[in-house]
Design an enzyme around this catalytic site. Structure first.
Site, PDB file in Angstrom:
ATOM      1  N   SER A 148       0.859  -1.183   0.036  1.00  0.00           N
ATOM      2  CA  SER A 148      -0.131   0.114   0.154  1.00  0.00           C
ATOM      3  C   SER A 148       1.044   1.159   0.159  1.00  0.00           C
ATOM      4  CB  SER A 148      -0.823   0.292   1.327  1.00  0.00           C
ATOM      5  OG  SER A 148      -0.038   0.065   2.221  1.00  0.00           O
ATOM      6  N   HIS A 169      -3.179  -3.513  -5.574  1.00  0.00           N
ATOM      7  CA  HIS A 169      -3.419  -3.124  -4.319  1.00  0.00           C
ATOM      8  C   HIS A 169      -4.928  -3.315  -3.959  1.00  0.00           C
ATOM      9  CE1 HIS A 169      -3.864   0.257  -1.110  1.00  0.00           C
ATOM     10  NE2 HIS A 169      -3.482  -0.987  -0.575  1.00  0.00           N
ATOM     11  N   GLU A 181      -6.226  -1.016  -6.905  1.00  0.00           N
ATOM     12  CA  GLU A 181      -5.562  -0.302  -7.964  1.00  0.00           C
ATOM     13  C   GLU A 181      -4.271  -1.072  -8.473  1.00  0.00           C
ATOM     14  OE1 GLU A 181      -5.184   3.728  -4.926  1.00  0.00           O
ATOM     15  OE2 GLU A 181      -3.961   1.969  -4.329  1.00  0.00           O
ATOM     16  N   ASN A 219      -4.522   6.037  -0.844  1.00  0.00           N
ATOM     17  CA  ASN A 219      -3.618   6.276   0.490  1.00  0.00           C
ATOM     18  C   ASN A 219      -3.155   7.863   0.218  1.00  0.00           C
ATOM     19  OD1 ASN A 219      -4.213   4.169   2.192  1.00  0.00           O
ATOM     20  ND2 ASN A 219      -2.658   2.847   1.263  1.00  0.00           N
TER      21      ASN A 219
END
Length: 313
Positions: A148, A169, A181, A219
């Protein structure tokens, strides 16, 4: 004009067919790491008809992972097959049939199409794993990391298959969260990228694409938001309770930033922000927090330890 249009449609269809043929059809998947993320990825891959091998260091860990997958599948079937319990039982049986486990990664990657790494967030450990598996996996095999926060490019450089390396991800809990992702490094080939996108869709997820930038999409936006909430609290501008209420009622978020920090784990959040700060020390979004550092030092890591920004019984 109609003739020209038909010619264009035929040409476009031909190009699409050629692109599809170039994609690797992923059937066999090896997942390294039997924790929550690895087990979740194994579950959705097996449930969608892929042959899956879940790898971890001990049989004890793998038994726990398998049990967790079975329990998760039962929860899924209660909703998905509410009126057809027999169909639900068959779905669980079929999914588990697609799943095997192993403690020897090198011995099982020889026939796999895709390796997904979901181990500890430590670059050196990940690089050593990929470097080892690179020697045993077939030439066509794609490697992907579920990291991540770490750079995919640095992991790819530990192998000889930089063009067959990308990021996948997933989000926790994997069976419930629809997003994946798909990360493309400067060396990732178009064939690899399209194969990873196709795999993400095949396991029932909605893929989005991003370059290999810190935090990718979610993130990169979420962690600075949480850190800014901590700074707001550190300055005494508002209480953590009011900040949480404000973001839930004012922005429509299901959790406030402090609730989310405790859920994610304060140690995880600190690890991410420290890594980004080392890459871009002058970026104020990535500045460390004295309060977050203090809580982590005191082992108050959030829900998993019973206390973080809040206390949990």
């Amino acid at each position: 004009m109609a003739f020209a249009t038909r010619q264009f449609v035929r040409a476009a269809s031909s190009d699409a067919a050629t692109a599809a043929a170039k994609k690797l059809l992923i059937k066999h998947v090896t997942i390294i790491g039997g924790g929550l993320m690895g087990a979740g990825i194994a579950q959705v891959a097996a449930a969608s008809g892929h042959t899956v091998v879940l790898v971890d260091q001990s049989d004890e860990i793998l038994k726990k992972s398998t049990k967790g997958i079975e329990e998760s599948l039962k929860r899924v079937t209660k909703k998905k097959f509410a009126d057809k319990p027999e169909a639900g039982d068959e779905f669980i049986k079929k999914t588990l049939k697609n799943l095997t486990t192993s403690t020897d990664a090198a011995s099982v990657v020889h026939s796999t199409d895709l390796v997904i790494e979901a181990i500890v967030e430590n670059l050196d450990v990940k690089n050593q794993l990929f470097k080892t598996l690179d020697k045993f996996a077939p030439e066509h095999t794609i490697f992907a990391s579920n990291t991540s926060s770490l750079q995919i490019t640095q992991m790819a450089n530990a192998t000889t298959r930089q063009d067959r390396f990308g990021g996948l991800h997933f989000f926790n809990p994997v069976p419930m969260m629809k997003l994946v992702e798909v990360i493309k490094t400067p060396m990732t080939s178009q064939k690899t990228f399209e194969s990873l996108v196709a795999f993400s869709k095949a396991v029932g997820k909605s893929p989005v694409s991003c370059k290999d930038t810190p935090g990718f999409i979610v993130n990169r936006l979420l962690v600075p938001y949480m850190m800014e909430a901590v700074r707001l609290f550190e300055r005494g501008d508002a209480s953590k309770e009011d900040i949480d209420v404000a973001m839930k009622l004012g922005a429509g978020y299901p959790m406030g930033p402090f609730e989310l920090l405790d859920y994610v784990g304060l140690d995880t959040s600190k690890y991410i922000i420290d890594g980004w700060h080392s890459l871009e020390p002058n970026n104020p979004l990535f500045a460390p927090s004295p309060l977050l550092n203090k809580l982590v030092e005191e082992k108050k890591l959030g829900k998993k330890t019973g206390e973080g920004f809040y206390k949990y019984k």
